[in-house]
Each structure stands twice: as structure tokens, then as C-alpha cells.
Design a protein around this motif. Structure first.
Motif, PDB file in Angstrom:
ATOM      1  N   SER A  94      -7.837  10.487   4.503  1.00 14.50           N
ATOM      2  CA  SER A  94      -6.686  11.153   5.116  1.00 14.50           C
ATOM      3  C   SER A  94      -6.694  10.878   6.613  1.00 14.50           C
ATOM      4  CB  SER A  94      -6.724  12.663   4.870  1.00 14.50           C
ATOM      5  OG  SER A  94      -6.607  12.964   3.490  1.00 14.50           O
ATOM      6  N   LEU A 120     -12.824   3.142  -4.026  1.00 11.19           N
ATOM      7  CA  LEU A 120     -11.536   3.703  -3.603  1.00 11.19           C
ATOM      8  C   LEU A 120     -10.502   3.624  -4.722  1.00 11.19           C
ATOM      9  CD1 LEU A 120      -9.744   4.818  -1.291  1.00 11.19           C
ATOM     10  CD2 LEU A 120      -9.223   2.424  -0.708  1.00 11.19           C
ATOM     11  N   SER A 169      -4.823   6.806  -5.038  1.00 11.97           N
ATOM     12  CA  SER A 169      -5.717   6.059  -5.924  1.00 11.97           C
ATOM     13  C   SER A 169      -5.390   6.327  -7.383  1.00 11.97           C
ATOM     14  CB  SER A 169      -7.179   6.435  -5.628  1.00 11.97           C
ATOM     15  OG  SER A 169      -7.537   6.084  -4.307  1.00 11.97           O
ATOM     16  N   SER A 203      -7.180  12.900  -2.200  1.00 16.94           N
ATOM     17  CA  SER A 203      -7.152  11.575  -1.571  1.00 16.94           C
ATOM     18  C   SER A 203      -8.514  11.241  -0.980  1.00 16.94           C
ATOM     19  CB  SER A 203      -6.087  11.526  -0.479  1.00 16.94           C
ATOM     20  OG  SER A 203      -4.785  11.614  -1.036  1.00 16.94           O
ATOM     21  N   ALA A 235       1.389   5.282   1.113  1.00 18.07           N
ATOM     22  CA  ALA A 235       1.016   6.416   1.950  1.00 18.07           C
ATOM     23  C   ALA A 235       1.526   7.688   1.287  1.00 18.07           C
ATOM     24  CB  ALA A 235       1.625   6.278   3.345  1.00 18.07           C
ATOM     25  N   PRO A 260       0.840  -1.200   0.000  1.00 20.03           N
ATOM     26  CA  PRO A 260       0.000   0.000   0.000  1.00 20.03           C
ATOM     27  C   PRO A 260       0.874   1.248   0.000  1.00 20.03           C
ATOM     28  CG  PRO A 260       0.034  -1.005   2.176  1.00 20.03           C
ATOM     29  CD  PRO A 260       0.730  -1.955   1.258  1.00 20.03           C
ATOM     30  N   PRO A 275      -7.649   1.846  -5.068  1.00 19.63           N
ATOM     31  CA  PRO A 275      -6.303   2.082  -4.546  1.00 19.63           C
ATOM     32  C   PRO A 275      -5.220   1.556  -5.477  1.00 19.63           C
ATOM     33  CG  PRO A 275      -7.247   0.165  -3.507  1.00 19.63           C
ATOM     34  CD  PRO A 275      -8.339   0.754  -4.352  1.00 19.63           C
ATOM     35  N   ASN A 287      -2.193  10.208   3.642  1.00 16.77           N
ATOM     36  CA  ASN A 287      -3.285  10.236   2.670  1.00 16.77           C
ATOM     37  C   ASN A 287      -3.200   9.011   1.767  1.00 16.77           C
ATOM     38  OD1 ASN A 287      -4.078  13.319   3.049  1.00 16.77           O
ATOM     39  ND2 ASN A 287      -1.854  13.241   2.863  1.00 16.77           N
ATOM     40  N   THR A 288      -4.348   8.526   1.307  1.00 18.38           N
ATOM     41  CA  THR A 288      -4.353   7.378   0.403  1.00 18.38           C
ATOM     42  C   THR A 288      -4.006   7.818  -1.019  1.00 18.38           C
ATOM     43  OG1 THR A 288      -6.740   7.642   0.092  1.00 18.38           O
ATOM     44  CG2 THR A 288      -6.011   6.056   1.758  1.00 18.38           C
TER      45      THR A 288
END
Length: 268
Positions: A180, A229, A135, A177, A75, A73, A231, A132-133
Motif C-alpha cells: 500500500s 506477490l 493480487s 493488499s 491500482a 498493472p 499480481p 493498494n496492489t
């Protein structure tokens, strides 16, 4: 102001399929039975290569490690310079959730060519960060924050990302994002190589506030909808992974069995 070159592209690749929909499928082997061996794929080969990381050149060890531990993942971390207030934004794929009680995230900030990165310096000085993500829709913008800008320049403007004020910490969250996490630092562990050189800072970050875009939130289930999402995950080299297809596997349950000669039961 620095003016980095535009990223190179590979023109012979097929175009990005932005309309590709999310699919939930059956697991790979739905007829699998308890104790049944699942054969090793022939593509794995017949022999095993054994490596000693301490004997590998550092670039080779890096390539090996990030191509083995996948997908990771990402960040997208925003921090603030304690003296100038300048906002720093950078993505890190040495990242994960480590606890829900208390809610805690982890990032590892590896050193740059000239020493600790701005992200780690800011975190150590302020004790604050926003995670924060990342995508699909913001891939290029987020990736641009990896540019080696001088410490006195922010990545926000050139990347096209938008800062929003946080509630409880100084670093801003990123508007693009979906999620968050406002965080305060719980612990920073500095890692050193065999030569005694500081090579990374492992940060445990306590989540104090979460912002989730309403459209990705499944209120009925109390979770983020992964199909909305969209991601991204990091792979080896410069590759990224999408999450377009998933399957579910439920945890096995051990049935309690009566204990001979008593009314008690025990797990088996």
C-alpha cells in the motif's frame, strides 16, 4: 443499501489453477545475435490495419485501446469523501510508476456515465489517496468495488475488503493488499474530448509512506518477490492476466573505445 447481482461465470471453463507455481525461464531467443532480424509471427497476418481514433465510436475506441495496451498493472485506490468521511475503493488499470525521485505514481480516472467519479472528486477535495496492489487472492473482492454503488455507500463492506488506518493520510489502506502506497497529490490534469467534455483526470501522486507485507519482501535484494506477490494485470474486455512465468533480459552495455591519437576513450 444496494444489493447488486452476483457476477456471472462461465461454467465450461477449466477451474482456476491456484497451485500453479512461478517459473523463471530462459529468454525466447537466447542465441540472438546483434543485428539479427527477429521475424514477424505469421499469426500477425500480412497487412496492416490503419485506424483514425477520431472517426471511431467511443465504445469501439475504448475496446481497441485497452486490448492493445496490455497487460496493465492495477491500482486498488482508496479515498475519503471530504464531507462525510465515507471510504471509496475502486480499481484502476490506467496506472503506473512514473518516477522514483521523488517517488511518484500515476492513475487516470476516466469519467463515469454521469460525470467525474467519486475517486477523482475525493482526490481533488482532499489531495490524498492510498494506492493498494491487487493480487490473485483478492480478485473477486477487488473486482466487486467496480459496482456502481451510489455516492453515499461504501464498497468496503460488500466487497469483503478490510480497512487499516494509514500513517500520514486520511484514506485507509487495504489489509488484503500486499503493498500500500500512502500518497499526496502532486498534480491533477483534466482531459477533455473534442466536444469539450471532461473525460478523465490524470493524477500524479507523491508517495509518502509504503507498507509491504513482510512475507513478500526480499530483504536481501531489497525488492518485492513477484512469485509471492502474485499480481494481476488487466487485459482487454473483462480478462485478467497472471504472472506465473518470466524471463530476464539484461541491458546491453556499449564498450568504451580508445580515441585515435589520444589517451581518452569514447562510447561507441
Amino acid at each position: 443499501m444496494s444489493n447488486p447481482a452476483a457476477p456471472t461465470t462461465t461454467p465450461d471453463l477449466p477451474p482456476f489453477a491456484s497451485s500453479k507455481s512461478f517459473v523463471l525461464t530462459a529468454p525466447p531467443h537466447p542465441s540472438w545475435q546483434l543485428g539479427e532480424n527477429q521475424p514477424i509471427p505469421s499469426s500477425y497476418g500480412t497487412t496492416t490495419l490503419t485506424l483514425d481514433p477520431s472517426q471511431m465510436a467511443k465504445p469501439d475506441a475504448y475496446k481497441m485501446m485497452i486490448s492493445c495496451v496490455v497487460p496493465r498493472p492495477i491500482a486498488l485506490v482508496s479515498t475519503v469523501d471530504a464531507e462525510t468521511g465515507l471510504v471509496n475503493v475502486a480499481p484502476y488499470s490506467y496506472f503506473n510508476v512514473v518516477c522514483h525521485d521523488p517517488p511518484t505514481l500515476m492513475i487516470s480516472v476516466n469519467a463515469g456515465r454521469t460525470g467525474p467519479k467519486d475517486t477523482l472528486r475525493n482526490i481533488q477535495a482532499t489531495g490524498q489517496l492510498v494506492i493498494n496492489t491487487m493480487s490473485e487472492h483478492q480478485a473477486e473482492s477487488a473486482n466487486h468495488t467496480t459496482t456502481n454503488y451510489p455516492a453515499n455507500e461504501s464498497e468496503l463492506g460488500p466487497s469483503g475488503l478490510t480497512a487499516l488506518p494509514s500513517d500520514l493520510v486520511s484514506p485507509p489502506r487495504i489489509a488484503e493488499s500486499a503493498v500500500s502506497f500512502e500518497c499526496r497529490v502532486s498534480n491533477v490534469t483534466l482531459l477533455h474530448n473534442d466536444d469539450g467534455k471532461q473525460t478523465a483526470g490524470v493524477v500524479l501522486a507523491r508517495v509518502v509512506r509504503v507498507h509491504i507485507r513482510e512475507g513478500v519482501w526480499d530483504a536481501e535484494k531489497g525488492v518485492v518477490d513477484i512469485a509471492k506477490l502474485q499480481p494481476l494485470g488487466r487485459l482487454g474486455g473483462t480478462m485478467y492476466a497472471r504472472v506465473n512465468e518470466c524471463f530476464e533480459l539484461h541491458r546491453p552495455v556499449v564498450q568504451a573505445q580508445p580515441v585515435a591519437g589520444s589517451g581518452d576513450v569514447q562510447a561507441k
